[in-house]
Design a protein around this motif. Structure first.
Motif, PDB file in Angstrom:
ATOM      1  N   ARG A 284       0.856  -1.186   0.000  1.00 19.03           N
ATOM      2  CA  ARG A 284       0.000   0.000   0.000  1.00 19.03           C
ATOM      3  C   ARG A 284       0.893   1.236   0.000  1.00 19.03           C
ATOM      4  O   ARG A 284       1.827   1.331   0.805  1.00 19.03           O
ATOM      5  N   VAL A 285       0.602   2.176  -0.892  1.00 14.99           N
ATOM      6  CA  VAL A 285       1.421   3.375  -1.041  1.00 14.99           C
ATOM      7  C   VAL A 285       0.513   4.598  -0.972  1.00 14.99           C
ATOM      8  O   VAL A 285      -0.517   4.653  -1.645  1.00 14.99           O
ATOM      9  N   ARG A 286       0.895   5.557  -0.149  1.00 15.10           N
ATOM     10  CA  ARG A 286       0.121   6.796  -0.030  1.00 15.10           C
ATOM     11  C   ARG A 286       0.420   7.732  -1.183  1.00 15.10           C
ATOM     12  O   ARG A 286       1.493   7.670  -1.804  1.00 15.10           O
ATOM     13  N   ALA A 287      -0.518   8.601  -1.483  1.00 11.27           N
ATOM     14  CA  ALA A 287      -0.345   9.569  -2.566  1.00 11.27           C
ATOM     15  C   ALA A 287       0.883  10.427  -2.305  1.00 11.27           C
ATOM     16  O   ALA A 287       1.071  10.944  -1.203  1.00 11.27           O
ATOM     17  N   GLY A 288       1.747  10.565  -3.323  1.00 14.45           N
ATOM     18  CA  GLY A 288       2.961  11.359  -3.210  1.00 14.45           C
ATOM     19  C   GLY A 288       4.187  10.564  -2.833  1.00 14.45           C
ATOM     20  O   GLY A 288       5.314  11.040  -3.023  1.00 14.45           O
ATOM     21  N   ASP A 289       4.008   9.358  -2.293  1.00 10.43           N
ATOM     22  CA  ASP A 289       5.165   8.541  -1.912  1.00 10.43           C
ATOM     23  C   ASP A 289       5.847   7.975  -3.160  1.00 10.43           C
ATOM     24  O   ASP A 289       5.198   7.666  -4.165  1.00 10.43           O
ATOM     25  N   THR A 290       7.165   7.816  -3.075  1.00  3.25           N
ATOM     26  CA  THR A 290       7.948   7.289  -4.197  1.00  3.25           C
ATOM     27  C   THR A 290       7.949   5.770  -4.161  1.00  3.25           C
ATOM     28  O   THR A 290       8.254   5.154  -3.135  1.00  3.25           O
ATOM     29  N   ILE A 291       7.598   5.159  -5.274  1.00  6.12           N
ATOM     30  CA  ILE A 291       7.614   3.701  -5.395  1.00  6.12           C
ATOM     31  C   ILE A 291       8.976   3.222  -5.859  1.00  6.12           C
ATOM     32  O   ILE A 291       9.512   2.245  -5.345  1.00  6.12           O
ATOM     33  N   ALA A 292       9.550   3.901  -6.836  1.00  7.17           N
ATOM     34  CA  ALA A 292      10.878   3.562  -7.345  1.00  7.17           C
ATOM     35  C   ALA A 292      11.539   4.844  -7.842  1.00  7.17           C
ATOM     36  O   ALA A 292      10.868   5.725  -8.384  1.00  7.17           O
ATOM     37  N   SER A 293      12.854   4.940  -7.650  1.00  2.00           N
ATOM     38  CA  SER A 293      13.587   6.153  -8.015  1.00  2.00           C
ATOM     39  C   SER A 293      14.419   5.925  -9.263  1.00  2.00           C
ATOM     40  O   SER A 293      14.898   4.811  -9.522  1.00  2.00           O
ATOM     41  N   ARG A 294      14.586   6.992 -10.015  1.00  2.00           N
ATOM     42  CA  ARG A 294      15.429   6.951 -11.198  1.00  2.00           C
ATOM     43  C   ARG A 294      16.860   6.616 -10.816  1.00  2.00           C
ATOM     44  O   ARG A 294      17.362   7.047  -9.772  1.00  2.00           O
ATOM     45  N   GLU A 295      17.509   5.784 -11.662  1.00  2.00           N
ATOM     46  CA  GLU A 295      18.895   5.343 -11.518  1.00  2.00           C
ATOM     47  C   GLU A 295      19.081   4.322 -10.404  1.00  2.00           C
ATOM     48  O   GLU A 295      20.200   3.900 -10.127  1.00  2.00           O
ATOM     49  N   SER A 296      17.980   3.888  -9.763  1.00  2.00           N
ATOM     50  CA  SER A 296      18.099   2.781  -8.802  1.00  2.00           C
ATOM     51  C   SER A 296      17.992   1.462  -9.562  1.00  2.00           C
ATOM     52  O   SER A 296      17.555   1.411 -10.714  1.00  2.00           O
ATOM     53  N   GLU A 297      18.390   0.366  -8.915  1.00  2.00           N
ATOM     54  CA  GLU A 297      18.340  -0.941  -9.576  1.00  2.00           C
ATOM     55  C   GLU A 297      16.891  -1.409  -9.683  1.00  2.00           C
ATOM     56  O   GLU A 297      16.138  -1.376  -8.717  1.00  2.00           O
TER      57      GLU A 297
END
Length: 413
Positions: A284-297
């Motif tokens: 479960r992810v709240r609005a605005g939270d990051t699921i995955a970041s650029r340049e991460s594996e």
């Protein structure tokens, strides 16, 4: 006309091509149903009748017109339903008209016809039909449909429990008549009269208007009271277990279908797809939270079971909603993510981690060979991969972005 009909079917049945229009129509119809039921109830109270008056009549007539148009529109596009197409234009519409949902839609539209053509003496029938519009909510509530399906699937068990309850009620009324009739001939004058006491006692209501006075009668009454708790719990337990099973079954089917849509798994057998589906974990992810970041594996792929995500690509920002997926290539080729993915609204995600899939493939060599073969084919083809995102995943968002002009065209036609 063909394009208009297809678009109308997509909006009415919420098939996914016109999600925004389908959402708006669904919300309006639900609000209209609630307003109609509320007005039908309040109109029977003299205190509210002066306030409702002609405004309420206008709303009722306008609502009836909307429901009539909706019914005719659904009947018009009935031959586009996949299970009904083979029956032809006339046969598909006849079969659709006999379905429970269509009959409820027709009942919701009937008050308009009755108001125009029937005398005012039919007001009671009209009020009842207006209240039946409440049943239309079942079309828009998966939980309510699951409950009705659960009751239908356990109908034999429920009939059996009802027979048991009726048998106990009849036995309790007979015993109480035999015990209490000599002392209270007016209160327990016959077994049918004693049935009132038995029903009120077995259902644990106990109004107290009819009570035993003898010692034997009180003993029988106490035993019936204790039995009542178990008897009432019997059908409740049947429905609760069936409802839980129905919800889990529906969730499994939805999850299975989402996994089966992924090109990497589309050639797998049903049993293999079920094995993959078991690896999914909820997040479960709240609005605005990051699921995955650029340049991460990239080490997992995601299925959106509810909500919407925002994907920030180098040159644009796209959005994906319920039923879509992203990160397929992360499962076997851990690339660097080229996009930052955030929850645009509160999201329910199903996550398939690369390590979990690798372990499953290690235990099932045949499954591994099929997945690896598909992966090699996709990598060697002309798929333009954007890091862990491929064109099929991006097309999901592009389709949603293209919906806006199509929906405008639908209503301008």
């Amino acid at each position: 006309m063909g394009r208009f009909k297809t678009s109308l079917f997509s909006v009415l049945e919420n098939t996914g091509r016109h999600r925004a229009a389908a959402r708006v129509l669904r919300s309006l119809l639900i609000a209209l149903i609630v307003i109609n039921v509320g007005l039908a109830v309040l109109a029977t109270e003299p205190l509210f009748q002066p306030f409702i008056g002609k405004v309420g009549d206008v709303i009722q007539v306008a609502s009836g017109f909307v429901f009539l148009v909706e019914y005719l529109a659904r009947l018009y596009v009935a031959d586009l339903h996949p299970p009904l197409r083979r029956y032809g234009p006339l046969g598909s519409r006849l079969r659709y008209a006999l379905q429970a949902d269509a009959i409820i839609d027709l009942l919701a539209a009937l008050p308009l016809v009755m108001v125009l053509f029937l005398p005012s003496s039919a007001v009671t029938v009209i009020v009842i039909l207006r209240l039946l519009r409440f049943l239309k909510l079942a079309r828009y509530s998966p939980a309510l449909r699951s409950l009705l399906s659960a009751i239908g699937s356990e109908r034999h068990a429920l009939i059996g429990s009802t027979v048991i309850i009726l048998g106990v009620v009849l036995m309790a009324a007979t015993l109480m008549f035999l015990v209490e009739h000599p002392g209270q001939p007016e209160v327990f004058s016959s077994i049918p009269v004693a049935l009132w006491w038995a029903i009120a006692t077995v259902t644990t209501v106990g109004y107290g208007d009819v009570v035993p006075v003898s010692g034997a009668g009180k003993f029988v009454g106490g035993v019936v009271m204790l039995m009542g708790y178990g008897l009432i719990a019997l059908p409740v337990g049947i429905v609760a277990s069936a409802f839980s099973r129905e919800i889990h079954s529906r969730d499994f089917v939805v999850t299975w279908s989402m996994v089966a849509r992924v090109p990497l798994f589309e050639d797998l057998t049903a049993a293999d797809i079920a094995e993959v589906a078991k690896l999914l974990r909820a997040q479960r992810v709240r609005a605005g939270d990051t699921i995955a970041s650029r340049e991460s594996e990239a080490d997992a792929m995601y299925f959106i079971s509810d909500g919407e995500v925002e994907i920030e690509l180098p040159h644009e920002t796209i959005y994906m909603g319920e039923g879509n997926y992203f990160g397929e290539m992360a499962l076997l080729h851990r690339r660097t993510r080229t996009a930052t993915i955030r929850a645009f609204h509160d999201c329910e995600l199903l996550v398939l981690e690369a390590d979990a899939l690798t372990d499953l493939m290690g235990r099932k060599p045949e499954l591994a060979s099929r997945i690896l073969a598909e992966a090699d084919q996709r990598l060697s083809s002309a798929l333009q991969a954007e890091g862990d995102l491929v064109k099929e995943e991006l097309a999901q968002a592009e389709t949603r972005r293209r919906d806006e002009p199509e929906e405008k065209e639908l209503f301008d036609t």
